[in-house]
Enzyme design. Structure first.
Site, PDB file in Angstrom:
ATOM      1  N   GLN A   3       6.582  11.586  32.649  1.00 47.18           N
ATOM      2  CA  GLN A   3       7.738  10.668  32.910  1.00 47.18           C
ATOM      3  C   GLN A   3       7.328  10.652  34.509  1.00 47.18           C
ATOM      4  O   GLN A   3       7.703  11.697  35.203  1.00 47.18           O
ATOM      5  CB  GLN A   3       9.304  10.311  32.688  1.00 47.18           C
ATOM      6  CG  GLN A   3       9.674  10.086  30.968  1.00 47.18           C
ATOM      7  CD  GLN A   3       9.205   8.216  30.922  1.00 47.18           C
ATOM      8  OE1 GLN A   3       9.441   8.136  31.686  1.00 47.18           O
ATOM      9  NE2 GLN A   3       8.463   8.590  29.939  1.00 47.18           N
ATOM     10  N   ILE A 153       9.694   5.307  38.151  1.00 48.95           N
ATOM     11  CA  ILE A 153      10.527   6.993  38.491  1.00 48.95           C
ATOM     12  C   ILE A 153      10.501   7.893  37.413  1.00 48.95           C
ATOM     13  O   ILE A 153      10.988   7.284  36.792  1.00 48.95           O
ATOM     14  CB  ILE A 153      11.667   6.224  39.484  1.00 48.95           C
ATOM     15  CG1 ILE A 153      12.792   6.039  38.660  1.00 48.95           C
ATOM     16  CG2 ILE A 153      10.884   6.093  40.893  1.00 48.95           C
ATOM     17  CD1 ILE A 153      13.851   5.176  39.404  1.00 48.95           C
ATOM     18  N   ASP A 154      10.664   9.017  37.960  1.00 57.21           N
ATOM     19  CA  ASP A 154      11.156  10.216  36.341  1.00 57.21           C
ATOM     20  C   ASP A 154      12.748   9.929  36.205  1.00 57.21           C
ATOM     21  O   ASP A 154      13.459   9.204  37.150  1.00 57.21           O
ATOM     22  CB  ASP A 154      11.805  11.372  37.537  1.00 57.21           C
ATOM     23  CG  ASP A 154      10.080  12.060  37.571  1.00 57.21           C
ATOM     24  OD1 ASP A 154       9.076  11.887  36.593  1.00 57.21           O
ATOM     25  OD2 ASP A 154      10.125  13.014  38.501  1.00 57.21           O
ATOM     26  N   LYS A 155      13.094  10.793  35.121  1.00 54.99           N
ATOM     27  CA  LYS A 155      14.403   9.987  34.093  1.00 54.99           C
ATOM     28  C   LYS A 155      15.434  11.014  35.251  1.00 54.99           C
ATOM     29  O   LYS A 155      16.625   9.996  35.298  1.00 54.99           O
ATOM     30  CB  LYS A 155      14.348  11.447  33.264  1.00 54.99           C
ATOM     31  CG  LYS A 155      15.187  11.108  32.453  1.00 54.99           C
ATOM     32  CD  LYS A 155      15.339  12.903  31.473  1.00 54.99           C
ATOM     33  CE  LYS A 155      16.611  12.484  30.829  1.00 54.99           C
ATOM     34  NZ  LYS A 155      16.922  14.195  29.982  1.00 54.99           N
ATOM     35  N   ARG A 254       7.825  15.225  45.033  1.00 53.19           N
ATOM     36  CA  ARG A 254       8.429  16.437  44.837  1.00 53.19           C
ATOM     37  C   ARG A 254       7.255  17.790  44.829  1.00 53.19           C
ATOM     38  O   ARG A 254       7.144  18.975  45.134  1.00 53.19           O
ATOM     39  CB  ARG A 254       8.980  16.466  42.828  1.00 53.19           C
ATOM     40  CG  ARG A 254      10.381  15.946  42.540  1.00 53.19           C
ATOM     41  CD  ARG A 254      10.410  15.014  41.675  1.00 53.19           C
ATOM     42  NE  ARG A 254      11.012  16.245  40.347  1.00 53.19           N
ATOM     43  CZ  ARG A 254      10.948  16.335  39.649  1.00 53.19           C
ATOM     44  NH1 ARG A 254      10.601  15.267  38.232  1.00 53.19           N
ATOM     45  NH2 ARG A 254      10.748  17.625  38.504  1.00 53.19           N
TER      46      ARG A 254
END
Length: 321
Positions: A3, A153-155, A254
């Site tokens: 994800q 977008i990430d979890k 990140r």
């Protein structure tokens, strides 16, 4: 694939394109089914991977193999993940924080902890399930698993996300993402005192050869990636940043922040193994601004979402130190 945080979602046709890996020395002797299970999404089971191998979806240097085949250094491993044709993603009454909505698109403020779209082995409880319940209809460009989803977008990243209700809107929004004209700004809390008030990180991103579920700055099998940063406030050992994306690669922010030595607070994958002082569940990253041209009217729309309460409390604690 994981994800992702900012990356534009590929179309259904692109979803069916091959993924490739070159076997490194440290992976020599590993079974192909184990290698692929670790390289793919967290919810992809080894049983599913073994079935794909048996169905001929995986090849080694162009030839099919068995699930127990042991890889050799230098071999090129290809995998074609078939698009699930019959799966029906079920609409679920998941609460949504709707920021904007019309007949073409919807913008939501996604909470931390909510997965954007279903993946193999994880079909329920996602944003897409909630959107299907709320909107009743979404664009079909990305197939049954990701209807309406243009980017993601990430979890464990919170913030603004747009989805398309029809194919016209989807095509228009996707074209803007590809042209890098969508205005996307994030607020992040990072470790360390960032010395420069502003700057640009221009460093290519690709799979980490040692941790295949992760990404890293590398020249090998990588994609151009650019992130601009602006220091908003410093708190001694921590810095609050505004980050503007020029490109949208998997885990871009990140990876780039880790690369310059200032990983995100709370990042379980790219942050320090032991965090002294502040603690947070999930990375302190929030998609705060989203701006784009409406795909039908061409009117420029821009939305803002305040940082979530847990991140705000953390910032307030640092201000009092």
């Amino acid at each position: 694939m994981s994800q992702t945080e900012e990356e534009q979602v590929p179309t259904a046709t692109e979803w069916e394109q091959r993924q490739e890996w070159t076997v490194e020395e440290h992976d020599a002797g590993e079974r192909i089914d184990k290698f692929l299970t670790e390289a793919l999404e967290e919810d992809t089971s080894r049983t599913q991977v073994q079935q794909w191998i048996k169905d001929g979806c995986a090849t080694v240097d162009g030839r099919t193999v068995k699930p127990n085949y042991k890889l050799n250094a230098g071999e090129v491993l290809s995998l074609l993940i078939p698009e699930p044709k019959e799966l029906e993603v079920v609409a679920e009454p998941i609460p949504l924080d709707v920021v904007y909505e019309d007949s073409d698109l919807i913008v939501v403020n996604k909470p931390r902890g909510l997965v954007v779209h279903p993946a193999v082995g994880h079909y329920n409880g996602t944003l897409v399930n909630g959107l299907l319940y709320h909107c009743k209809d979404l664009s079909g460009i990305n197939g049954v698993m990701r209807p309406g989803i243009v980017h993601r977008i990430d979890k464990d990243t919170s913030g603004l996300l747009m989805a398309a209700k029809n194919d016209l809107a989807h095509g228009g929004l996707a074209a803007q993402l590809k042209a890098h004209t969508v205005n996307r700004k994030y607020i992040a809390l990072v470790h360390g005192n960032v010395p420069h008030d502003n700057g640009t990180i221009d460093a290519p991103i690709g799979r980490d050869p040692k941790e295949r579920k992760l990404y890293t700055v590398t020249e090998r099998n990588s994609k151009h990636a650019v992130t601009h940063f602006l220091v908003l406030e410093r708190f001694g050992d921590y810095t609050l940043l505004e980050l503007k994306l020029e490109t949208g690669r998997t885990h871009q922010i990140r990876v780039h922040m880790k690369f310059i030595g200032h990983p995100l607070v709370g990042d379980p994958a790219y942050g320090p193994s032991k965090s002294k002082g502040v603690v947070m569940e999930g990375q302190a990253l929030h998609a705060a601004v989203l701006g784009f041209d409406h795909p039908r009217t061409n009117e420029y729309l821009e939305f803002e979402a305040p940082v979530p309460e847990d991140m705000r409390r953390l910032i307030d604690v640092l201000k009092l130190r």
